[in-house]
Design an enzyme around this catalytic site. Structure first.
Site, PDB file in Angstrom:
ATOM      1  N   ASP A  29      28.736   1.210  28.944  1.00 44.81           N
ATOM      2  CA  ASP A  29      28.628   0.204  27.857  1.00 44.81           C
ATOM      3  C   ASP A  29      29.072  -1.260  28.392  1.00 44.81           C
ATOM      4  O   ASP A  29      28.507  -2.374  27.794  1.00 44.81           O
ATOM      5  CB  ASP A  29      29.411   0.622  26.621  1.00 44.81           C
ATOM      6  CG  ASP A  29      29.094   2.052  25.971  1.00 44.81           C
ATOM      7  OD1 ASP A  29      28.714   2.967  27.312  1.00 44.81           O
ATOM      8  OD2 ASP A  29      29.226   2.261  25.337  1.00 44.81           O
TER       9      ASP A  29
ATOM     10  N   GLU B 121      20.342  11.010  26.406  1.00 45.91           N
ATOM     11  CA  GLU B 121      21.220  12.079  26.916  1.00 45.91           C
ATOM     12  C   GLU B 121      20.567  13.344  26.266  1.00 45.91           C
ATOM     13  O   GLU B 121      21.259  14.469  26.536  1.00 45.91           O
ATOM     14  CB  GLU B 121      22.613  11.958  26.306  1.00 45.91           C
ATOM     15  CG  GLU B 121      23.445  10.765  27.020  1.00 45.91           C
ATOM     16  CD  GLU B 121      24.729  10.481  26.412  1.00 45.91           C
ATOM     17  OE1 GLU B 121      24.832  10.427  25.346  1.00 45.91           O
ATOM     18  OE2 GLU B 121      25.745   9.941  27.138  1.00 45.91           O
TER      19      GLU B 121
ATOM     20  N   LYS C 196      16.817  10.151  22.817  1.00 51.51           N
ATOM     21  CA  LYS C 196      18.086   9.672  21.859  1.00 51.51           C
ATOM     22  C   LYS C 196      18.111   8.190  22.066  1.00 51.51           C
ATOM     23  O   LYS C 196      18.466   7.336  20.840  1.00 51.51           O
ATOM     24  CB  LYS C 196      19.301  10.114  22.634  1.00 51.51           C
ATOM     25  CG  LYS C 196      20.597   9.819  21.955  1.00 51.51           C
ATOM     26  CD  LYS C 196      21.999  10.418  22.690  1.00 51.51           C
ATOM     27  CE  LYS C 196      23.096   9.773  22.021  1.00 51.51           C
ATOM     28  NZ  LYS C 196      24.387  10.157  22.658  1.00 51.51           N
ATOM     29  N   GLN C 197      17.953   7.374  22.930  1.00 49.79           N
ATOM     30  CA  GLN C 197      18.121   5.970  23.007  1.00 49.79           C
ATOM     31  C   GLN C 197      17.237   5.444  24.204  1.00 49.79           C
ATOM     32  O   GLN C 197      16.759   6.231  24.887  1.00 49.79           O
ATOM     33  CB  GLN C 197      19.525   5.772  23.441  1.00 49.79           C
ATOM     34  CG  GLN C 197      20.147   6.396  24.835  1.00 49.79           C
ATOM     35  CD  GLN C 197      21.724   6.654  24.882  1.00 49.79           C
ATOM     36  OE1 GLN C 197      22.017   7.634  24.502  1.00 49.79           O
ATOM     37  NE2 GLN C 197      22.346   5.526  25.482  1.00 49.79           N
TER      38      GLN C 197
HETATM   39  O1  IFM Z   1      27.700   5.240  27.040  1.00 55.03           O
HETATM   40  C1  IFM Z   1      27.244   5.757  25.707  1.00 55.03           C
HETATM   41  C2  IFM Z   1      25.932   6.620  25.882  1.00 55.03           C
HETATM   42  O2  IFM Z   1      25.052   6.047  26.387  1.00 55.03           O
HETATM   43  C3  IFM Z   1      25.566   7.483  24.727  1.00 55.03           C
HETATM   44  N1  IFM Z   1      26.507   7.971  24.085  1.00 55.03           N
HETATM   45  C4  IFM Z   1      27.752   7.272  23.816  1.00 55.03           C
HETATM   46  C5  IFM Z   1      28.434   6.654  25.043  1.00 55.03           C
HETATM   47  C6  IFM Z   1      29.372   5.625  24.720  1.00 55.03           C
HETATM   48  O3  IFM Z   1      29.008   4.614  23.691  1.00 55.03           O
END
Ligand code: IFM
Length: 724
Positions: A321, A462, A575-576
């Site tokens: 992050d 993830e 997820k992202q």
């Molecule tokens: O780094 C992130 C990850 O990409 C997704 N889960 C939470 C983490 C911390 O923000």
């Protein structure tokens, strides 16, 4: 600069966790959750400390919360004036974002009015300061219990095996000794401006100074508190340091002036103006507030945890992050902080080497959840199954190998933005070579193939674990190979002594041709006929369900979507942002057509289960000329902590807290997205692509050592952007 006040009249129990995040104050050394003074551990009170951790038993290792010196209880005629139990006519909690002052004003039914203001001193980062006034409508007898509360909130505690509580020279002291042998000292001094008696006592892990006084009708009493916090990471004797600091602290008014002046200076640089959209302007400045509050301005080598300084969620650890989502803000506003976060990575290289070795690999495998020394706090079981209550094996620690590339990418961004090469020479090049070695040692090749692969990994998404050739991971690894060649070649030319010293240390010269070759032979997820890049081998063959369909399959709303049996795992729901993150990070390498095709494909398949997701899509939308589509995605990021809510659970594990990466992502969307900045050797050009309603934008960044005004539209002052 416009005022920015956040207020609420709510003290509803279910809102307390969110309010604690939203009203947080901090100074990089510590973060104080925005909870009320009468609250305790059950309301998630925390004075969360940066960079110091502890493990209790076999629990997760997590950061320390200090004993809380802001614990106050007022009693009138023996009756506690504490929310939410005591009846109140009016209550307001406020965060003055420009001055970083937290305050609450409560008028109780019995006519007593309480006003308390407090702050985490931005300049003298060990100090916490508070002033309370109490006014009575009719004559009354009061007791004010001012405590250092050693009964701290922990997720996996208790972390203090001993808590010594005392009063020395009228100062309350708490000295906690952790399971790992660290010490945390808190020392608090008080003033009360009218006749009183004081009795000190220890009660249930609290050291309490009880002040008794009387107020006539309409009279006001003013109470001040200054507390100092030190740990054994700061000094050998934290108790002495805390006592000295509390004794030497000037009056509240002076401390307040110093603190506000420091914030004024920060805002001179960080303020953002958006003509035509107050909501966005507030959300962006509020995001900047959080990033400034957790910036380690006091340290040479320290980074920012994924949940800032809002508590122990995610073990207070440093994730990708920081480099990928927060660094752009720090580069633009506080380049020294950017440098400190990267020095932290250089200094934790030994930990990354040990981790690589543990997996039978070479080079540097950075911690997925990095604590001090590069220790990986990520557990093998990060999620608890909601049905069986059993820990679920997750592979984040073992398989999110893209973390090492994020460190390299951060170093590269620093050099490119600041024009300062020093970090490469001061250990960055060593990180880079070790990163290249790491990825090289992971390459696999089928006997009959000439393509190298990175198999069994987890990309940013993830929910799909243990996949082969994740597009993001492969391209970022390629970037590392390329950089290792480029930077060391340049170093050999421009700083031959440094290069030779590095060679003596690492003996890597002969590996350079292998890195060059790997950069070519590593598998690419080339765009298909429609221009879409497959997120990983076999992704397109997964069930193409919608996010809504997948959500409807949940039996429990807290269920984990990923892992072996998660509802998303066998589908294309991600997820992202994954491919889209790649297309932003390495944006010079891809065409607008590729970006458009992937944006359109992946956006509807993304759950945005991480606060790191929406901002990447906002950036993509801007780049393909859709700023209005970008807008809600951007605003979601910018308001992540303002609106609260968000994902609170991963299975049964609490993951609430602040979201500095979302704040940083929103800032990136402003600079790289809406303003369309193009920095180069001559300065920064902008090609604004503003969403509907935005008449003008103005902000400042520090670029290559100079302050650059970025402005457009009505705020451009006659010029479109500024170069130097
Ligand atoms: O780094 C992130 C990850 O990409 C997704 N889960 C939470 C983490 C911390 O923000």
């Amino acid at each position: 600069m416009k005022e920015l006040m956040i207020t609420t009249s709510s003290c509803a129990r279910e809102e307390i966790p969110d309010l604690g995040n939203r009203y947080l104050t901090g100074n990089g050394y510590m973060g104080v959750r925005g909870t009320l003074e009468e609250y305790g551990r059950d309301q998630l009170v925390a004075v969360n400390l940066a960079g110091i951790y502890d493990r209790f038993g076999t629990g997760w290792r997590e950061p320390l919360n200090a004993p809380n010196p802001f614990a106050l209880r007022f009693l009138s005629g023996g009756e506690p004036l504490t929310l939410p139990e005591a009846a109140a006519d009016a209550h307001r909690q406020t965060l003055d974002v420009r001055r970083a002052l937290h305050s609450r004003e409560t008028r109780f039914e019995n006519g007593v009015c309480l006003h308390i203001e407090r702050f985490s001193h931005m300049e003298q980062v060990h100090l916490l300061c508070l002033q309370a006034t109490v006014t009575a409508q009719s004559a009354a007898t009061f007791t004010l219990e001012a405590a250092i509360d050693g009964d701290v909130w922990d997720i996996h505690g208790p972390h203090y095996r001993e808590m010594a509580l005392d009063t020395q020279d009228e100062l309350l002291t708490a000295l906690g000794t952790t399971n790992e042998g660290d010490q945390v000292a808190v020392c608090a001094g008080y003033t009360l401006d009218l006749a009183h008696t004081r009795r000190d006592r220890t009660d249930a892990r609290k050291r309490i100074a009880a002040f008794a006084f009387q107020l006539r009708a309409g009279e006001t009493a003013t109470f001040t508190l200054t507390a100092a916090v030190y740990t054994s990471r700061d000094t050998q004797s934290p108790a002495d340091a805390a006592r000295r600091a509390a004794q030497a602290a000037p009056a509240y008014a002076t401390l307040r002036t110093q603190h506000i002046r420091c914030w004024e200076k920060l805002w001179e640089r960080a303020n953002i103006e958006i003509d035509g959209d107050e909501t966005a302007e507030q959300a962006l400045n509020y995001s900047a507030y959080h990033l400034l509050s957790v910036a380690p301005r006091h340290a040479e080598s320290l980074s920012v945890p994924a949940r800032g300084l809002s508590g122990q969620t995610y073990k207070g650890a440093i994730f990708w992050d920081t480099e990928m989502f927060m660094l752009d803000f720090y580069l633009a506003i506080l380049p020294e902080v950017a440098k400190a976060t990267l020095r932290y990575r250089i200094d934790t290289l030994p930990g990354a080497r040990v981790k690589a070795e543990q997996y039978g690999l070479r080079g540097a495998f950075y911690a997925w959840e990095s604590q001090e020394g590069g220790y990986d706090a990520c557990s093998d079981y990060n999620v608890t199954d909601v049905f069986t209550q059993r820990p679920m094996r997750t592979y984040f620690r073992d398989k999110q190998i893209h973390i090492t590339a994020a460190v390299v990418y951060g170093l590269w961004k620093y050099a490119r933005w600041t024009g300062d090469d020093s970090l490469w020479r001061e250990g960055g090049a060593e990180v880079l070579v070790e990163a290249a070695r790491f990825y090289h040692s992971l390459l696999v090749r089928r006997v009959e193939s000439d393509i190298d692969e990175l198999r069994d990994v987890i990309g940013p998404d993830e929910y799909h674990e243990r996949v082969n050739n994740n597009a993001y991971t492969n391209e970022m690894a390629r970037f590392v190979f390329e950089q290792s060649v480029e930077v060391t070649t340049r170093m050999a030319r421009q700083a031959p002594d440094d290069f030779e010293a590095l060679e003596r240390k690492l003996r890597f010269k002969t590996e350079i041709p292998r890195f060059t070759e790997a950069a070519c032979s590593l598998k690419r997820q080339a765009p298909d006929a429609k221009g879409v890049m497959e997120q990983f081998d076999g992704y397109f063959a997964l069930e193409d369900a919608t996010v809504a369909q997948v959500r409807a399959r949940l039996i429990d709303p807290r269920e984990y979507w990923g892992g072996a049996y998660g509802v998303a795992a066998q589908t294309q729901v991600i997820k992202q942002a994954d491919v889209i993150t790649l297309l932003f990070m390495l944006r010079d390498r891809y065409t607008a057509d590729t970006l458009r095709a992937n944006y359109e494909y992946y956006l509807p398949r993304t759950e945005h289960g991480s606060s790191l997701s929406a901002c990447m899509y906002a950036l993509a939308a801007c780049a393909i000329g859709k700023p209005d589509e970008a807008y809600p995605l951007f605003l979601g990021s910018a308001q992540a902590d303002l609106n609260g809510g968000g994902k609170q659970w991963a299975g049964l594990v609490y993951i609430g807290g602040t979201h500095p990466a979302a704040a940083g992502g929103a800032y990136m969307a402003l600079l790289w997205g809406f303003l369309g900045i193009q920095p180069d050797a001559d300065g920064i050009r902008i090609s604004p692509r503003l969403p509907k309603g935005w008449q003008g934008v103005a902000c400042q960044v520090v670029y290559r050592g100079q302050v650059v005004q970025l402005a457009c539209g009505t705020l451009a002052d006659g010029h479109q952007g500024t170069a130097f």
